[in-house]
Write a protein that holds these residues in place. Structure first.
Motif, PDB file in Angstrom:
ATOM      1  N   THR A   1       0.860  -1.171   0.000  1.00 58.68           N
ATOM      2  CA  THR A   1       0.000   0.000   0.000  1.00 58.68           C
ATOM      3  C   THR A   1       0.898   1.224   0.000  1.00 58.68           C
ATOM      4  OG1 THR A   1      -1.628  -1.198   1.292  1.00 58.68           O
ATOM      5  CG2 THR A   1      -1.833   1.193   1.248  1.00 58.68           C
ATOM      6  N   GLN A   2       0.631   2.119  -0.901  1.00 61.83           N
ATOM      7  CA  GLN A   2       1.407   3.356  -0.999  1.00 61.83           C
ATOM      8  C   GLN A   2       1.109   4.212   0.227  1.00 61.83           C
ATOM      9  OE1 GLN A   2       0.657   5.334  -4.702  1.00 61.83           O
ATOM     10  NE2 GLN A   2       1.564   7.249  -4.033  1.00 61.83           N
ATOM     11  N   PRO A   3       2.133   4.700   0.927  1.00 64.17           N
ATOM     12  CA  PRO A   3       1.875   5.545   2.094  1.00 64.17           C
ATOM     13  C   PRO A   3       1.188   6.853   1.682  1.00 64.17           C
ATOM     14  CG  PRO A   3       4.225   5.466   1.619  1.00 64.17           C
ATOM     15  CD  PRO A   3       3.554   4.524   0.672  1.00 64.17           C
ATOM     16  N   THR A   4       0.409   7.382   2.592  1.00 61.93           N
ATOM     17  CA  THR A   4      -0.313   8.626   2.289  1.00 61.93           C
ATOM     18  C   THR A   4       0.392   9.861   2.826  1.00 61.93           C
ATOM     19  OG1 THR A   4      -1.660   8.311   4.266  1.00 61.93           O
ATOM     20  CG2 THR A   4      -2.549   7.490   2.178  1.00 61.93           C
ATOM     21  N   ARG A   5       1.233   9.680   3.834  1.00 66.05           N
ATOM     22  CA  ARG A   5       1.994  10.819   4.347  1.00 66.05           C
ATOM     23  C   ARG A   5       3.111  10.325   5.244  1.00 66.05           C
ATOM     24  NH1 ARG A   5       1.654  12.722   9.130  1.00 66.05           N
ATOM     25  NH2 ARG A   5       0.151  12.177  10.681  1.00 66.05           N
ATOM     26  N   LEU A   6       4.142  11.142   5.362  1.00 60.97           N
ATOM     27  CA  LEU A   6       5.214  10.898   6.319  1.00 60.97           C
ATOM     28  C   LEU A   6       4.733  11.470   7.647  1.00 60.97           C
ATOM     29  CD1 LEU A   6       8.134   9.903   6.714  1.00 60.97           C
ATOM     30  CD2 LEU A   6       8.913  12.169   6.049  1.00 60.97           C
ATOM     31  N   PRO A   7       4.714  10.689   8.697  1.00 67.33           N
ATOM     32  CA  PRO A   7       4.203  11.206   9.975  1.00 67.33           C
ATOM     33  C   PRO A   7       4.939  12.466  10.432  1.00 67.33           C
ATOM     34  CG  PRO A   7       4.511   8.829  10.087  1.00 67.33           C
ATOM     35  CD  PRO A   7       5.133   9.289   8.794  1.00 67.33           C
ATOM     36  N   PHE A   8       4.213  13.338  11.105  1.00 65.05           N
ATOM     37  CA  PHE A   8       4.773  14.591  11.610  1.00 65.05           C
ATOM     38  C   PHE A   8       5.959  14.296  12.533  1.00 65.05           C
ATOM     39  CE2 PHE A   8       5.091  17.959  14.776  1.00 65.05           C
ATOM     40  CZ  PHE A   8       5.231  19.051  13.947  1.00 65.05           C
ATOM     41  N   GLY A   9       7.041  15.068  12.353  1.00 62.90           N
ATOM     42  CA  GLY A   9       8.227  14.920  13.189  1.00 62.90           C
ATOM     43  C   GLY A   9       9.074  13.712  12.840  1.00 62.90           C
ATOM     44  N   LYS A  10       8.869  13.167  11.641  1.00 66.54           N
ATOM     45  CA  LYS A  10       9.601  11.967  11.228  1.00 66.54           C
ATOM     46  C   LYS A  10      10.357  12.224   9.937  1.00 66.54           C
ATOM     47  CE  LYS A  10       7.735   9.365  14.453  1.00 66.54           C
ATOM     48  NZ  LYS A  10       8.487   8.719  15.514  1.00 66.54           N
ATOM     49  N   MET A  11      11.306  11.374   9.665  1.00 69.53           N
ATOM     50  CA  MET A  11      12.028  11.321   8.399  1.00 69.53           C
ATOM     51  C   MET A  11      12.157   9.837   8.076  1.00 69.53           C
ATOM     52  SD  MET A  11      15.713  12.586   9.800  1.00 69.53           S
ATOM     53  CE  MET A  11      16.580  11.702  11.096  1.00 69.53           C
TER      54      MET A  11
ATOM     55  N   ALA B   1      13.929  10.745   2.808  1.00 71.84           N
ATOM     56  CA  ALA B   1      13.031  11.896   2.838  1.00 71.84           C
ATOM     57  C   ALA B   1      13.083  12.491   4.243  1.00 71.84           C
ATOM     58  CB  ALA B   1      11.602  11.478   2.503  1.00 71.84           C
ATOM     59  N   ASN B   2      13.337  13.791   4.314  1.00 75.16           N
ATOM     60  CA  ASN B   2      13.314  14.416   5.632  1.00 75.16           C
ATOM     61  C   ASN B   2      11.894  14.855   5.943  1.00 75.16           C
ATOM     62  OD1 ASN B   2      12.849  17.034   4.552  1.00 75.16           O
ATOM     63  ND2 ASN B   2      15.037  17.451   4.431  1.00 75.16           N
ATOM     64  N   HIS B   3      11.721  15.514   7.060  1.00 74.88           N
ATOM     65  CA  HIS B   3      10.378  15.894   7.504  1.00 74.88           C
ATOM     66  C   HIS B   3       9.703  16.902   6.574  1.00 74.88           C
ATOM     67  CE1 HIS B   3      13.096  18.809   9.328  1.00 74.88           C
ATOM     68  NE2 HIS B   3      12.081  19.635   9.368  1.00 74.88           N
ATOM     69  N   ARG B   4      10.437  17.478   5.653  1.00 76.07           N
ATOM     70  CA  ARG B   4       9.862  18.429   4.696  1.00 76.07           C
ATOM     71  C   ARG B   4       9.651  17.811   3.312  1.00 76.07           C
ATOM     72  NH1 ARG B   4      14.402  22.369   5.972  1.00 76.07           N
ATOM     73  NH2 ARG B   4      14.038  22.719   8.167  1.00 76.07           N
ATOM     74  N   SER B   5       9.875  16.518   3.176  1.00 78.18           N
ATOM     75  CA  SER B   5       9.841  15.861   1.863  1.00 78.18           C
ATOM     76  C   SER B   5       8.705  14.846   1.758  1.00 78.18           C
ATOM     77  CB  SER B   5      11.173  15.159   1.604  1.00 78.18           C
ATOM     78  OG  SER B   5      12.242  16.048   1.705  1.00 78.18           O
ATOM     79  N   ASN B   6       7.518  15.247   2.129  1.00 75.70           N
ATOM     80  CA  ASN B   6       6.390  14.324   2.124  1.00 75.70           C
ATOM     81  C   ASN B   6       6.145  13.735   0.732  1.00 75.70           C
ATOM     82  OD1 ASN B   6       4.250  13.101   3.712  1.00 75.70           O
ATOM     83  ND2 ASN B   6       2.895  14.219   2.346  1.00 75.70           N
TER      84      ASN B   6
ATOM     85  N   ASP C   1      14.382  14.256  15.170  1.00 77.00           N
ATOM     86  CA  ASP C   1      15.403  14.815  16.068  1.00 77.00           C
ATOM     87  C   ASP C   1      16.700  14.005  16.072  1.00 77.00           C
ATOM     88  OD1 ASP C   1      14.750  12.625  17.685  1.00 77.00           O
ATOM     89  OD2 ASP C   1      13.931  13.829  19.310  1.00 77.00           O
ATOM     90  N   LEU C   2      16.730  12.861  15.404  1.00 82.53           N
ATOM     91  CA  LEU C   2      18.001  12.151  15.230  1.00 82.53           C
ATOM     92  C   LEU C   2      18.936  12.948  14.328  1.00 82.53           C
ATOM     93  CD1 LEU C   2      16.858   8.445  14.766  1.00 82.53           C
ATOM     94  CD2 LEU C   2      18.244   9.353  16.637  1.00 82.53           C
ATOM     95  N   GLY C   3      18.349  13.750  13.443  1.00 80.33           N
ATOM     96  CA  GLY C   3      19.139  14.640  12.599  1.00 80.33           C
ATOM     97  C   GLY C   3      19.505  14.048  11.254  1.00 80.33           C
ATOM     98  N   VAL C   4      19.918  14.940  10.377  1.00 83.87           N
ATOM     99  CA  VAL C   4      20.206  14.575   8.995  1.00 83.87           C
ATOM    100  C   VAL C   4      21.393  13.616   8.875  1.00 83.87           C
ATOM    101  CG1 VAL C   4      21.690  16.566   8.503  1.00 83.87           C
ATOM    102  CG2 VAL C   4      20.416  15.483   6.654  1.00 83.87           C
ATOM    103  N   PHE C   5      22.349  13.684   9.788  1.00 87.18           N
ATOM    104  CA  PHE C   5      23.498  12.789   9.685  1.00 87.18           C
ATOM    105  C   PHE C   5      23.095  11.344   9.968  1.00 87.18           C
ATOM    106  CE2 PHE C   5      25.791  16.843  10.818  1.00 87.18           C
ATOM    107  CZ  PHE C   5      26.204  17.089   9.525  1.00 87.18           C
ATOM    108  N   ALA C   6      22.164  11.138  10.884  1.00 86.01           N
ATOM    109  CA  ALA C   6      21.649   9.781  11.126  1.00 86.01           C
ATOM    110  C   ALA C   6      20.882   9.286   9.902  1.00 86.01           C
ATOM    111  CB  ALA C   6      20.763   9.757  12.365  1.00 86.01           C
ATOM    112  N   LEU C   7      20.092  10.164   9.301  1.00 83.30           N
ATOM    113  CA  LEU C   7      19.358   9.816   8.080  1.00 83.30           C
ATOM    114  C   LEU C   7      20.328   9.420   6.972  1.00 83.30           C
ATOM    115  CD1 LEU C   7      16.543   9.765   6.637  1.00 83.30           C
ATOM    116  CD2 LEU C   7      17.007  12.149   6.003  1.00 83.30           C
ATOM    117  N   ASP C   8      21.353  10.230   6.767  1.00 86.06           N
ATOM    118  CA  ASP C   8      22.366   9.939   5.747  1.00 86.06           C
ATOM    119  C   ASP C   8      23.099   8.630   6.042  1.00 86.06           C
ATOM    120  OD1 ASP C   8      21.711  12.305   4.450  1.00 86.06           O
ATOM    121  OD2 ASP C   8      23.457  13.408   5.201  1.00 86.06           O
ATOM    122  N   LEU C   9      23.428   8.404   7.313  1.00 86.68           N
ATOM    123  CA  LEU C   9      24.124   7.178   7.704  1.00 86.68           C
ATOM    124  C   LEU C   9      23.292   5.952   7.357  1.00 86.68           C
ATOM    125  CD1 LEU C   9      26.453   5.651   9.179  1.00 86.68           C
ATOM    126  CD2 LEU C   9      25.061   5.877  11.256  1.00 86.68           C
TER     127      LEU C   9
END
Length: 151
Positions: free
Chosen positions: A37-47, A64-69, A123-131
């Motif tokens: 099922t295709q997701p409908t949104r990225l939950p608030f405060g999540k990446m 996708a970061n929190h601004r990339s729904n 709040d883990l931050g972009v470096f955790a996302l990139d990692l």
């Protein structure tokens, strides 16, 4: 294969090895199955890091970061944005036998590709996302990431 367990072990092992463990309560791994099922949104405060598999091959891994729904929810199912899974499938001569067309590519992806999402607290931050995205790229070597000549 139980990718969720493998992915969790990779995140825990690498983050611990570099001395910056990522707490399990800060992320969840959602295997959306097949068909998915295709997701409908990225939950608030999540990446998120998202992954598409066809058979046992990883096709696309992205973040996708929190601004990339839109990137998280719909981007890769359409032809309207640059560098999408849909465009990659249609441009791949090896995929011709699967009868993928511009009019059916969205449904083909949902029906034939397994989707796994790693949803993380922003709040883990972009470096955790990139990692985490980097770990997944390194482990699974997705077909439509980077240039084939560089592999």
């Amino acid at each position: 294969m139980n990718y969720a367990n493998e992915i969790d072990s990779l995140i825990q092992g690498v983050s611990l090895a570099i001395g910056k463990p990522i707490p399990r309560e800060k992320y969840e791994i959602l295997d959306r199955g097949l068909p998915h099922t295709q997701p409908t949104r990225l939950p608030f405060g999540k990446m998120a890091v998202y992954m598409f598999l066809f058979n046992s091959e990883f096709l696309k891994i992205g973040k996708a970061n929190h601004r990339s729904n839109a990137r998280f929810c719909s981007h890769h199912y359409s032809l309207s944005a640059p560098s999408t899974l849909a465009k990659s499938l249609l441009a791949d001569d090896e995929m011709i036998s699967f009868n993928i067309t511009p009019s059916n590519v969205k449904d083909w992806i949902k029906t034939n590709c397994r989707r796994i999402d790693i949803i993380m607290d922003a709040d883990l931050g972009v470096f955790a996302l990139d990692l985490i995205e980097g770990i997944m790229h390194y482990k699974y070597e997705p077909r439509y990431e980077g240039f084939a000549s560089q592999r």
